[in-house]
Design an enzyme around this catalytic site. Sequence first.
Site, mmCIF file in Angstrom:
data_model
loop_
_atom_site.group_PDB
_atom_site.id
_atom_site.type_symbol
_atom_site.label_atom_id
_atom_site.label_comp_id
_atom_site.label_asym_id
_atom_site.label_seq_id
_atom_site.Cartn_x
_atom_site.Cartn_y
_atom_site.Cartn_z
ATOM 1 N N GLY A 84 0.812 -1.211 0.000
ATOM 2 C CA GLY A 84 0.000 0.000 0.000
ATOM 3 C C GLY A 84 0.847 1.264 0.000
ATOM 4 O O GLY A 84 1.924 1.329 -0.609
ATOM 5 N N SER A 85 0.378 2.266 0.729
ATOM 6 C CA SER A 85 0.989 3.605 0.659
ATOM 7 C C SER A 85 2.391 3.678 1.230
ATOM 8 O O SER A 85 3.069 4.711 1.081
ATOM 9 C CB SER A 85 0.092 4.612 1.379
ATOM 10 N N THR A 86 2.863 2.636 1.910
ATOM 11 C CA THR A 86 4.248 2.654 2.396
ATOM 12 C C THR A 86 5.249 2.667 1.244
ATOM 13 O O THR A 86 6.430 2.965 1.451
ATOM 14 C CB THR A 86 4.543 1.437 3.286
ATOM 15 N N ILE A 87 4.794 2.407 0.016
ATOM 16 C CA ILE A 87 5.667 2.429 -1.154
ATOM 17 C C ILE A 87 5.803 3.841 -1.725
ATOM 18 O O ILE A 87 6.762 4.160 -2.434
ATOM 19 C CB ILE A 87 5.121 1.458 -2.231
#
Length: 555
Positions: A289-292
């Site tokens: 998810g948004s951790t990338i």
Amino acid sequence: MGVYIMIMRFRIMVVSFILVVSAFVGYQVFLSFWQKDFLQNEGANRSNRLETVAAMRGIIFDRNGEPLAISTPVFNVVVDPSLATWDGQVMRDLSRELGLNASDTLEAIRAKREEGSRYMRLAKRLTPEQATHVEAQGLRGLYTERAYRRFYPAGEITAHLVGTTDSANRGMEGLEYAYDRALTQQDGKRRVLRNEKGEVVKNLGYTQMPRFGEDLILSIDLHLQHHAHRVLKSAFEATRAKSAALIMLDARSGEIMALVNQPSFNPNAPFSGHFARKNRAVTDSFEPGSTIKPFAALAALKNRAYQPDSIIETSPGYYRVGRKLVEDPSDYGALTLAGVIAKSSQVGISKVALNMHDLAVFEVLERLGFGVPTLSGLPFEEPGELSKLGLKSEIVRATLAYGYGLSVTPMQLASAYLTLATGGIRLTPGIFKRDRHEIKGKRLFAAGDVEKVMRMLEQVVTPQGTAWKAHVPGYRVAGKTGTIRKVGQAGYDQSRHATWFVGMVPAARPRFVLLVQVDEPKTAMPSGGSVSAPIFAEVASLAVRHLGIAPDRGV
């Protein structure tokens, strides 16, 4: 006539005596010459024994010398069947003491005696107190021998790291399994003389010296491990999640300072099923998810396509890519690249990714090590999945930039953020204590570009960002949330989520990287900011005090 009879009787007695003495001497000569080997072997068999001398399996320590896996002495009860001619009552009393069936045991001893066996094990793993009580009965042919069993002082707190052994002291899980050859001992052999009661009366020397197993010194700090376990377990139970994982890495060395999972298990207890025994921090993979998104921003900086203050228009809160609609929770309007990261805008990061060449984001992720195991030293580590197939498609490139279309393990994601914490130098995470003078990393990204990303990540942990609940009083925190919908039978399931938060403290010069992942929390708002971030804050708050890290707020 009477004298004659007396003389005859005397002669008969003399002759008889001579015959008896001659027969006795002749028998002794016969035994000495013709039966010498037989008698010596029989005597040796009755008193001369080759016995096993148990050696200890190697000890596993934490970085400060706290034992995590030790071998404690136990005793086996052994009988010489040729000497164990006990009556029924004795057998019943002994069987009751050892938890055996009296008739079955007596029959087994008889069978061994008929086979000519001199050794039979009746019971295993008695405590020293139990063994002393058995020996005190003084039964002929009964004795005890020392052995060892594995004990784990920290119990479930380090269960997934250390693992377990089987009844034969062979490693079955965790580091016990991965380093079984190094830890395994080699029992010795010695000859002893025993009397008919089974007591050792003389040691005749070793025929094979025992060799103890090697010790392992891990990188984890048991104090931090204990605290992380307590906090994660409490949150896991409160959210009624399916599972959870936490990893803390030393930003100076790459050492694993703490690693815990939920659910856990007690390695000192009987087997309780496979689900709780998985080390999910390295075996389970999820879409990140948004951790990338910070890595997509790093690709933009690396390719000189954007700067932190570059403006990206996200209105009206959605963006059509082919036939798919990329949406934000609300209309954020015009955002800088730093604002896109702080607000975690799907629209904004999609536009950034599509404004670069096809492989821009993929190349950064590949360089960070996604798609291959981290080689942390932990067994059963999965590689996750990263593929360049389909990157000609705009929607594939867009979704990759916000963390869909790839899968990562918690350890891989923590390792990627470790590269940010070191200023762009790749360090391999490791479970063993390292000599810091020998630590060598490889530079992957320009320090200036990484520093800009770190500044963006600080804005995430502010009241205007998505992870204010991750703040640690007195310290600047850099980090990123992630919330994903899990795939079900009919596509992405709106009711099943996994939440992430990865942070670094202190942000100016990180001392550690801390990742928290919670799978399927049962909460009203299952997001990284509301579920994983508070866990991070509580663990990090104790860690900065335990490690003596000076506050950097305002630096």
